[in-house]
Design an enzyme around this catalytic site. Structure first.
Site, short mmCIF file in Angstrom:
data_model
loop_
_atom_site.label_atom_id
_atom_site.label_comp_id
_atom_site.label_asym_id
_atom_site.label_seq_id
_atom_site.Cartn_x
_atom_site.Cartn_y
_atom_site.Cartn_z
N CYS A 2 1.56 16.78 11.59
CA CYS A 2 1.73 16.82 13.05
C CYS A 2 0.35 16.96 13.68
CB CYS A 2 2.57 18.03 13.43
SG CYS A 2 4.16 18.08 12.62
N TRP A 74 5.62 15.21 13.54
CA TRP A 74 6.09 14.31 12.49
C TRP A 74 7.11 15.15 11.73
CZ3 TRP A 74 6.20 9.44 11.00
CH2 TRP A 74 6.64 9.14 9.71
N ASN A 98 1.74 22.92 12.21
CA ASN A 98 1.63 21.71 11.39
C ASN A 98 1.70 22.17 9.93
OD1 ASN A 98 0.97 19.30 10.13
ND2 ASN A 98 -1.24 19.63 10.41
N LYS A 483 0.52 -5.46 -3.87
CA LYS A 483 -0.57 -4.97 -3.02
C LYS A 483 -1.62 -6.06 -2.81
CE LYS A 483 1.00 -2.21 -1.47
NZ LYS A 483 2.30 -1.75 -1.81
N HIS A 502 6.41 -16.42 -22.72
CA HIS A 502 7.54 -17.31 -22.41
C HIS A 502 7.28 -18.16 -21.17
CE1 HIS A 502 9.64 -15.11 -25.48
NE2 HIS A 502 9.29 -14.00 -24.88
N LYS A 601 5.42 -3.28 9.32
CA LYS A 601 5.54 -2.03 8.56
C LYS A 601 6.99 -1.73 8.24
CE LYS A 601 4.28 1.61 6.45
NZ LYS A 601 3.71 1.43 5.12
C1 AGP Z 1 4.93 -2.63 0.95
O1 AGP Z 1 3.58 -2.45 0.99
C2 AGP Z 1 5.48 -3.43 2.07
N1 AGP Z 1 5.12 -2.89 3.31
C3 AGP Z 1 6.97 -3.71 1.96
O2 AGP Z 1 7.21 -4.37 0.75
C4 AGP Z 1 7.87 -2.48 2.04
O3 AGP Z 1 7.77 -1.72 0.87
C5 AGP Z 1 9.33 -2.94 2.22
O4 AGP Z 1 9.41 -3.65 3.42
C6 AGP Z 1 10.29 -1.76 2.22
O5 AGP Z 1 10.01 -0.91 3.29
P1 AGP Z 1 10.72 0.52 3.36
O6 AGP Z 1 10.27 1.32 2.20
O7 AGP Z 1 10.26 1.09 4.68
O8 AGP Z 1 12.19 0.28 3.36
#
Ligand code: AGP
Length: 606
Positions: A2, A74, A98, A483, A502, A601
């Site tokens: 927070c 948070w 916090n 990543k 394979h 995100k």
């Molecule tokens: C991971 O770096 C990505 N941002 C993406 O694959 C993410 O993990 C996926 O969209 C799931 O998100 P969540 O964990 O918020 O459900």
């Protein structure tokens, strides 16, 4: 995580506090509040949502006062709403916090016996009632007495209506900084909130307190020994501070992992009995013992954490586990028998594919256990029970700290179920001891960051990359590849090392870097043979190996060493170099690491 800010001086406090909160919003943004000292008591306003919601609900005429504290939240304990927002008040005392009070439940029981009534679900409200209960005319002493009874992490700011221009601050485990002004003094979670007013700051260390008045700053320990603290000059700009001096939020979040992993298991381990306690799992021992099958639902990085969880649960809890792509699961006709527990993993708690798959599983009779980072998110609200990973806000689109905290929580759930099955108390205690070492071991890996940066330079201009691992390291190969893909736009694939023969082996030549996760475990020798197969075809090898393993060094172009741990926890260590490698390759390629193209995100559309 927070954001706290406080000021006592000669200027109107409210606008200073609101401005400070806005600069701390990256630390938490689900609710906020302010308390201003006025002649007839404190004026407290709290609001759900972002700072602008709080700002919109303020009556500025009421906010006249030169001393106050404020908070942006948070959530960890209690969903984001006005009641759970800070400041919390008891009697004439207001407090912002916090951190996590681990023994809040036990303290709450005692305070209830004394007739105390609570209006929120938070751990923090227990602390302000404890201080009020111990208050005898001197706020500093009351705070010291209360903190002596508290387990857990805190950064707090406290005010009392009868001591109008006084702010008392204290820290253990959560950051707190004092801003030294001219006739005014400030307190905040980080310098971002005060640097608009002063660049003279004092960083408090664990176990330290500060007593602020407009004209004075007194520092002492929580056990009341006077201490002298150095006043330092802030040299950073705001952007740098919010990123904690790191160039990107992703890098900051990678380096937060020693703390976030510890926060994930903080207050949840019972080393004496080799067991764990997860308050959010309201299932009886009988119900836990009668779980017959586990289905893990997730997407992306969370799905990779689920794959690590599969190894753990089968190995130590002897339960059959399936890990499902949520987006596929919801459109199949999955068979859900009685005794099926669904672990639904999502950092954001809002990913639509995961949410709908969860609803489908519940429709078919599964019990739902949510594992998420966002308190009050849809998945959290719709889960019958759940565990918050407490990783704090994850700003970088590429998930890093959430992954290692998810794996940590899956480790705790494995022990919870294992201890109600075949796992002995001794074995449980050993695993918890190993878990307690992990944050320091992660720091040891992070200390190699500069070397990883150099290795990244060598591979930054390649167009493809293969990640290979066996057993519990296969999901780590997948995570490493994801990543690299999502932030550097290099095509990368993760594969079980044995699968290479394979098909993918056809891709191997001097232009194909291959990352092997080959830490010392039961599959080690087999992975070394796979390395030889790549070597024979001139593939370039980066190896993630166990400290002291010189054999691998002879077979790889570059080796990154990680400390040894038990197989179940080794993936937490092995993923760190892969996070840093992808980060530095992306930076070398000039990519927008925090906001990579085409990604969000939280994926809330199908
Ligand atoms: C991971 O770096 C990505 N941002 C993406 O694959 C993410 O993990 C996926 O969209 C799931 O998100 P969540 O964990 O918020 O459900």
């Amino acid at each position: 995580m927070c954001g706290i800010v406080g000021v006592t001086g000669t200027q109107e406090a409210a606008s200073i506090l609101i401005e400070g909160l806005k600069r701390l919003e990256y630390r938490g943004y689900d609710s906020a509040g302010i308390a201003i000292q006025r002649p007839h008591g404190q004026y407290v306003v709290k609001e759900k949502g972002k700072i602008r919601n709080l700002e919109a609900s303020l009556d500025w005429n009421e906010l006249k006062g030169t001393c106050g504290i404020a908070h942006t939240r948070w959530a960890t304990h209690g969903v984001p709403n006005r009641d759970n927002a800070h400041p919390h008040v008891a009697g004439k005392i207001a407090l912002v916090h916090n951190g996590i009070i681990e023994n809040y439940a036990a303290l709450k029981v005692q305070l209830r016996k004394k007739g105390r009534v609570f209006s929120s679900e938070t751990d923090t409200e227990v602390l302000v009632h404890l201080i009020d209960d111990l208050y005898d005319g001197d706020l500093v002493t009351a705070v010291q007495k209360a903190l002596a009874l508290v387990d857990g992490a805190f950064g707090i700011a406290v005010t009392h209506a009868d001591e109008p221009d006084l702010i008392v601050g204290a820290r253990r485990g959560s950051p707190l900084v004092v801003g030294v002004g001219d006739g005014e003094n400030f307190l905040a979670s980080d310098v971002a909130a005060v640097m608009g007013h002063t660049r003279q700051v004092i960083y408090l260390d664990d176990g330290e307190m500060v007593v602020l008045r407009p004209g004075s700053v007194q520092t002492m320990t929580i056990s009341n020994e006077a201490i002298t603290k150095e006043v330092q000059e802030i040299t950073w700009d705001l952007g740098q501070i919010q990123k904690g001096g790191f160039e990107h939020f992703m890098l900051k979040e990678i380096f937060e992992q020693p703390t976030t992993i510890r926060d994930a298991f903080r207050g949840r381990t019972l080393p004496d009995t080799g067991d764990v306690k997860l308050g959010g799992i309201q299932l009886t021992d009988w119900e836990l013992r009668n779980i017959r099958r586990i289905i893990i639902l997730a997407c992306g990085t969370s799905w990779h954490a689920g794959l690590v969880g599969e190894y753990m649960l089968e190995e130590y809890a002897h339960l059959p586990v399936e890990v499902e792509y949520a987006s596929e699961f919801r459109y199949r006709s999955p068979i859900i028998e009685p005794g099926t527990l669904c672990l639904v993993i999502s950092q954001s708690g809002e990913t639509i594919d995961t949410l709908e798959a969860m609803r489908e599983a519940r429709r078919r009779g599964a019990k739902i256990l949510g594992i998420t980072n966002v308190v009050g998110s849809t998945i959290a609200r719709e889960s019958e029970c759940g565990v918050y990973i407490h990783a704090g806000p994850e700003i970088g689109v590429a998930s890093t700290k959430a992954f290692t905290s998810q794996v940590t929580i899956l480790g705790l759930i494995t022990i919870l179920l294992g201890r109600r099955g075949h796992l002995s108390a001794d074995r449980g205690t050993q695993m918890l001891k190993e878990l307690d070492r992990v944050p320091d071991l992660v720091q040891r890996v992070l200390d190699q960051a500069e070397r990883i940066k150099d290795i990244a330079r060598v591979y930054a201009n390649h167009h493809n990359c293969l990640y290979l691992g066996r057993g519990v390291n296969f999901p780590i190969a997948l995570e490493g590849a994801l990543k690299l893909k999502e932030i550097s736009y290099i095509h990368a694939e993760g594969y079980p090392a044995a699968e290479m023969k394979h098909g993918p082996i056809a891709l191997i030549d001097e232009n194909m870097p291959v990352v092997f996760i080959c830490t010392k475990d039961s599959a080690y020798e087999k992975v070394v043979s796979n390395m030889m197969e790549v070597r024979a075809r001139k593939g370039r090898i980066i190896a993630i190996a166990t400290e002291g393993d010189t054999e691998v060094a002879q077979r790889a172009d570059h080796v990154l060493y990680v400390p040894p741990s038990i197989p179940m926890l080794q993936p937490i260590l092995s993923v760190i170099p892969l996070q840093l490698l992808s980060y530095h390759v992306a930076v070398q390629r000039g990519c927008d690491v925090d906001q990579p193209r085409n990604l969000a995100k939280s994926v809330t559309v199908e």
